[in-house]
Structure formats: C-alpha cells, structure tokens
Design a protein around this motif. Structure first.
Motif, PDB file in Angstrom:
ATOM      1  N   GLU A 302     -14.257 -11.203  18.877  1.00  0.00           N
ATOM      2  CA  GLU A 302     -15.618 -11.675  19.108  1.00  0.00           C
ATOM      3  C   GLU A 302     -15.775 -12.375  20.446  1.00  0.00           C
ATOM      4  OE1 GLU A 302     -17.089 -13.875  15.794  1.00  0.00           O
ATOM      5  OE2 GLU A 302     -17.191 -12.088  14.514  1.00  0.00           O
ATOM      6  N   ARG A 305     -16.908  -8.798  21.900  1.00  0.00           N
ATOM      7  CA  ARG A 305     -17.994  -8.095  21.222  1.00  0.00           C
ATOM      8  C   ARG A 305     -18.222  -8.705  19.845  1.00  0.00           C
ATOM      9  NH1 ARG A 305     -17.972  -1.697  19.251  1.00  0.00           N
ATOM     10  NH2 ARG A 305     -20.224  -1.502  18.939  1.00  0.00           N
ATOM     11  N   SER A 306     -19.459  -9.032  19.561  1.00  0.00           N
ATOM     12  CA  SER A 306     -19.810  -9.563  18.250  1.00  0.00           C
ATOM     13  C   SER A 306     -20.995  -8.748  17.715  1.00  0.00           C
ATOM     14  CB  SER A 306     -20.180 -11.041  18.356  1.00  0.00           C
ATOM     15  OG  SER A 306     -20.623 -11.539  17.111  1.00  0.00           O
ATOM     16  N   SER A 307     -20.740  -7.988  16.669  1.00  0.00           N
ATOM     17  CA  SER A 307     -21.794  -7.173  16.049  1.00  0.00           C
ATOM     18  C   SER A 307     -21.225  -6.529  14.791  1.00  0.00           C
ATOM     19  CB  SER A 307     -22.298  -6.091  17.012  1.00  0.00           C
ATOM     20  OG  SER A 307     -21.257  -5.206  17.378  1.00  0.00           O
ATOM     21  N   THR A 350     -25.278   0.288  15.307  1.00  0.00           N
ATOM     22  CA  THR A 350     -24.904  -1.096  15.590  1.00  0.00           C
ATOM     23  C   THR A 350     -26.030  -2.032  15.176  1.00  0.00           C
ATOM     24  OG1 THR A 350     -23.557  -0.419  17.485  1.00  0.00           O
ATOM     25  CG2 THR A 350     -24.206  -2.728  17.386  1.00  0.00           C
ATOM     26  N   ASN A 352     -26.981  -5.955  15.805  1.00  0.00           N
ATOM     27  CA  ASN A 352     -26.704  -7.212  16.497  1.00  0.00           C
ATOM     28  C   ASN A 352     -27.525  -8.321  15.865  1.00  0.00           C
ATOM     29  OD1 ASN A 352     -26.505  -5.060  19.063  1.00  0.00           O
ATOM     30  ND2 ASN A 352     -24.900  -6.599  18.982  1.00  0.00           N
ATOM     31  N   ASP A 356     -25.111 -12.517  18.552  1.00  0.00           N
ATOM     32  CA  ASP A 356     -24.242 -11.382  18.867  1.00  0.00           C
ATOM     33  C   ASP A 356     -24.457 -10.938  20.312  1.00  0.00           C
ATOM     34  OD1 ASP A 356     -23.143 -11.356  16.386  1.00  0.00           O
ATOM     35  OD2 ASP A 356     -24.224  -9.597  15.650  1.00  0.00           O
ATOM     36  N   TYR A 357     -23.463 -10.280  20.848  1.00  0.00           N
ATOM     37  CA  TYR A 357     -23.531  -9.760  22.208  1.00  0.00           C
ATOM     38  C   TYR A 357     -22.373  -8.785  22.396  1.00  0.00           C
ATOM     39  CZ  TYR A 357     -19.545 -12.725  23.374  1.00  0.00           C
ATOM     40  OH  TYR A 357     -18.294 -13.281  23.409  1.00  0.00           O
ATOM     41  N   PHE A 358     -22.357  -8.106  23.534  1.00  0.00           N
ATOM     42  CA  PHE A 358     -21.233  -7.259  23.930  1.00  0.00           C
ATOM     43  C   PHE A 358     -21.041  -7.491  25.423  1.00  0.00           C
ATOM     44  CE2 PHE A 358     -19.270  -2.772  23.020  1.00  0.00           C
ATOM     45  CZ  PHE A 358     -18.066  -3.202  23.539  1.00  0.00           C
ATOM     46  N   GLY A 388     -30.970  -9.418  23.735  1.00  0.00           N
ATOM     47  CA  GLY A 388     -30.424  -8.114  23.379  1.00  0.00           C
ATOM     48  C   GLY A 388     -30.707  -7.022  24.377  1.00  0.00           C
ATOM     49  N   SER A 442     -32.398  -7.775  12.704  1.00  0.00           N
ATOM     50  CA  SER A 442     -31.398  -7.611  13.759  1.00  0.00           C
ATOM     51  C   SER A 442     -31.882  -6.648  14.842  1.00  0.00           C
ATOM     52  CB  SER A 442     -30.090  -7.075  13.173  1.00  0.00           C
ATOM     53  OG  SER A 442     -29.547  -7.947  12.218  1.00  0.00           O
ATOM     54  N   ARG A 443     -31.149  -6.654  15.938  1.00  0.00           N
ATOM     55  CA  ARG A 443     -31.345  -5.647  16.997  1.00  0.00           C
ATOM     56  C   ARG A 443     -30.541  -4.416  16.583  1.00  0.00           C
ATOM     57  NH1 ARG A 443     -28.193  -3.415  20.978  1.00  0.00           N
ATOM     58  NH2 ARG A 443     -29.049  -3.119  23.081  1.00  0.00           N
TER      59      ARG A 443
END
Length: 453
Positions: A302, A305-307, A350, A352, A356-358, A388, A442-443
């Motif tokens: 994480e 990447r968090s999702s 996915t 998010n 969350d983010y990447f 996002g 969520s996204r």
C-alpha cells in the motif's frame, strides 16, 4: 487550561452552509463564481487567476455554498460565500489561495477555517503532500504566524522585480494539526465551536494570508511588492534535494495529447447494467497487488498502490474486448502510435475507496508485449468522491531508454469515458477521497492492457 467552547456571532448564519468541491467547472458553477468575485470587489480574479489555474490541470476549488431555498437548482441556485483554490506547483507541492470572503464575513473565522480544512484534508490523503507559500524576505508578521502553525522557512528563493521571496513549506497533514483542525468536525468548525486558542490561531493565520496577499491582486503596479506572492507552476519549485519541475527539456508540439479518449464508450443501458453487475460482486474484490522489481510474484504494497480489484469481468469481458478493438485503430492513429499485430487483452475492475491511490509507475518497460494501456471510468452519478484523477506523463526513447518528459495530461474520471495511452508512459492515480466510505461511492474503473502478438 482548555478554553471554553462557545457559539459566536456567525454560528446561525453558517448553519445552512455546506462545502462543495469543484474539480470541473460547469457553466452554472462558473456563473456562481463570477457572481461571488464581483460581489467581493475582485471580478478580474476569475478570468485572470481561477480559470487559468483550472486550465493547467491539478487544481480544485473549495467553496462554501448557501443554496437558495426555492427552486434549489439551475442558474443562480448556488450562493457562494467563501472560496479557496488549490493548484499543483511541483511534485507533491501545492499552492493555496487565501480564503476569499465578502466584507461581512471577514471575521467569520469558522467559515474560513472550515473551507481551508476541507482543502487540507483532500491534499493530506497523499502523505507526501506539502503546502507552500512565498513570503517576501524580511517579513515579520507572516513569518511569525506561518512558523507558529508549523511552516518551515527554506532558502529556496524566488526573485521578482519587486522583492526577493523565500519558500515556506509544511506537510498538509501536519498543517491540519498545527491549526488545531485535525480532529474537529467541519460542521463544528463552521459553527465556531473551537476553543479560544484554536479560534485565535486560525483568525491570525487566515487574516495574515489574506492581507499579506491582497496587494498582489488589488494594486495594479508590478513595482509594488506583495508580502505574500502567488505560487507559479514549475520554475524553481522542487522538494528539498529534488529536481525542479517545468524545465521544458522536451518542449515540442509533435504530440497533440499524451492520451486519447473515447466518450460514451458503452451504450447507456450497457453502462448501467455493467455498473450494477460490479456492485453485486463487492464481496469478490481483493486488495490490489504490484510487481516489484526483481520479485517473482506480485505483492500487496500500500506504499505504492492502495485499491481493490476484481480480476474477472464475467459476461462483460467480451463486450469490452470487442469495443476496444472497434476503437483501437482510430485512437492509435491519433496518438501516432505505430500499428502492431494484436494479441491478447487483459482486463480488471478497480475500486478506489477513501485515501486510495496508485503512485507513479509504468505498465511496460519495453521488455514485455504490452503496447497500450486502457482505462474506462464508471463512477456513480453524481460523483460522491473527489480526486482520483489519472495523470499520464509523456515519455520519449533516448538512446534506447524510456525517459519521462515534463509533459503530462490530467484526466478527470468522468462516467462512460475510456482513455488509451502507450504502456511505456509513466502515470499515476491521484489520491481519492470518499467522505461516505461506502463501496458504491468509490472511484470505479476498468483497467486493461493491450498486447502485441
């Protein structure tokens, strides 16, 4: 001793106020902002500052809004009473405007603090986000107040014809703490339910930022210095020991866009049915993994990447595959991407959620068969998250090595929009904020990788 919490003169007036985040400006939103700036006596700011910053991307407006009672929609429905704008000036470094309010709210500390708190909370989703201000060398009041709430003065200098400015920086999350707002609820802040020390600190901070910046947009003489200067994108900005952004090393006009989009990628009924299908599979989503350099198996990390992801599109796999093939030749031509023999197409969903983010990454370094990356957005309408954005950086081949340039394109995740870009391009998903914490808010996106044979 903790000071007593009490109501103030503005508590009742702030009771019907909500904070709205604009990451895109509709015509009615523009009209409301034009009205606000005309009412506060600075109508030129909208065309000379707000809209140009929006046009550069990586900018959001946070506005305190009081809706008219009836009809609560359409032109004139929003009565904006406070405004702050964020904009990216460098890697993880953000500029924030003063909180603008009408004359009758200049001492409305709860209103100013609530709008600013919402902006800081959105930025602080990224643990590395910093807030920067430029203070003229020799500033006393602004220096004192900014350092009191947690800013660090650096020797990162910027010269204008009027003065020499130094950069003051603070992590967004720590600034929330420094202002005493990290644990406070926005509704309570609006009501002025702050102890006297926090109330006084926020009053001093916002009045200093506002008054110290005022000469820049009121005095029409460039030779007159403003104690606090507006941040500009690129130029001298960098994190300590970092590389300044905006060098223009690869400036050229050969590529019109870094990524290419297709609106209304699915028919409306198909999009609705697909979203319902994904929501029904909530229990099947798993934490997303990344492939670390040198590792044989993907891992959950994480820090990168968090999702949550769903690896199967079920009955919609064929629909997306065929629709991608239909558009492939057209978007490839618009990107000047060389034609290639089509191989397999990977797809995953996915989600998010809040925070969350990447981080920055690329889907191919040229050592595999991925040619193009694909992202299809299908958030709920109206969107119940902020942030996002997908940011894609152009890359070039230099002596056989993929090198990122300064050109980037920021894409707002709009419903039923599909984006294509070369898999060698560095890209990232900016932090997402979902106030409700609900999965359905969520996204959502479908991510795909189009391989050469």
């Amino acid at each position: 001793m903790t000071q007593p919490i009490r109501r103030d003169f503005f508590t009742d007036g702030n009771g019907g106020t909500r904070i709205e985040i604009f990451d895109e400006l509709s015509e009615t939103a523009k009209a409301a902002l034009h009205t606000f700036f005309r009412r506060v006596g600075t109508p030129h700011l909208m065309d000379e500052v707000v809209l140009p910053l929006f046009g550069d991307g990586d900018s959001q407006v946070f506005a305190a809004v009081r809706d008219r009672p009836w009809p609560p929609w359409g032109l004139g429905a929003r009565n904006i009473v406070a405004f702050v704008q964020t904009h990216l000036v460098g890697d993880g470094c953000w500029g924030l405007s003063p909180v603008h309010v009408a004359d009758e709210d200049l001492t409305n500390v709860g209103l100013c603090a609530a709008v600013y708190k919402e902006a800081l909370e959105t930025l602080a989703v990224d643990p590395n986000a910093e807030v920067h201000y430029l203070l003229a060398e020799g500033s006393r009041l602004a220096d004192l107040i900014l350092r009191r709430v947690g800013f660090e003065r650096t020797e990162d200098a910027f010269l204008t014809e009027a003065a020499r400015y130094l950069t003051y920086r603070a992590p967004a999350g720590e600034l929330l703490q420094g202002l005493g707002l990290a644990e406070a609820d926005t509704v309570d802040v609006l009501a002025g339910a702050l102890d006297d020390d926090v109330f006084e600190l926020n009053a001093a901070f916002h009045n200093t930022i506002y008054l110290g910046s005022r000469a820049e947009w009121v005095v029409d003489r460039p030779s007159v210095p403003s104690e606090i200067a507006r941040l500009v994108r690129g130029g001298h900005y960098s994190k300590p020991a970092g590389v300044p952004t905006g060098t223009g090393r690869y400036e050229r006009d050969a590529i019109a866009e870094v990524a290419q989009g297709v609106r209304q990628f699915l028919a409306e009924a198909e999009a609705d049915e697909f979203r319902a299908y994904v929501l029904s599979r909530e229990s099947e989503f798993k934490p997303a993994t990344v492939q670390m350099s040198g590792a044989t198996d993907p891992v959950v990390d994480e820090r990168v990447r968090s999702s949550l992801v769903l690896d199967e599109l079920g009955p919609y796999e064929a629909l997306f595959t065929e629709r991608i093939k239909e558009h492939l030749q057209q978007v490839g031509g618009r990107m000047n991407h060389p034609a290639f023999p089509l191989g397999r197409i990977e797809l995953q969903v996915t989600a998010n959620g809040d925070r969350d983010y990447f981080g920055m990454h690329r889907d191919s370094d040229g050592g595999d068969t991925r040619e193009l990356s694909f992202v299809y957005f299908f958030p709920g309408e109206p969107r119940r998250f902020s942030g996002g954005e997908l940011r894609v950086f152009e890359t070039v081949l230099e002596n056989g090595t993929v090198v990122p340039t300064d050109r980037s394109q920021t894409i707002v995740p709009r419903a039923n929009l599909a984006m294509f870009f070369p898999s060698r391009h560095d890209h990232e998903v900016l932090p997402v904020r979902v106030p409700s914490k609900s999965f359905a808010d969520s996204r959502f996106s479908v991510t795909g990788w189009i391989h050469r044979q």
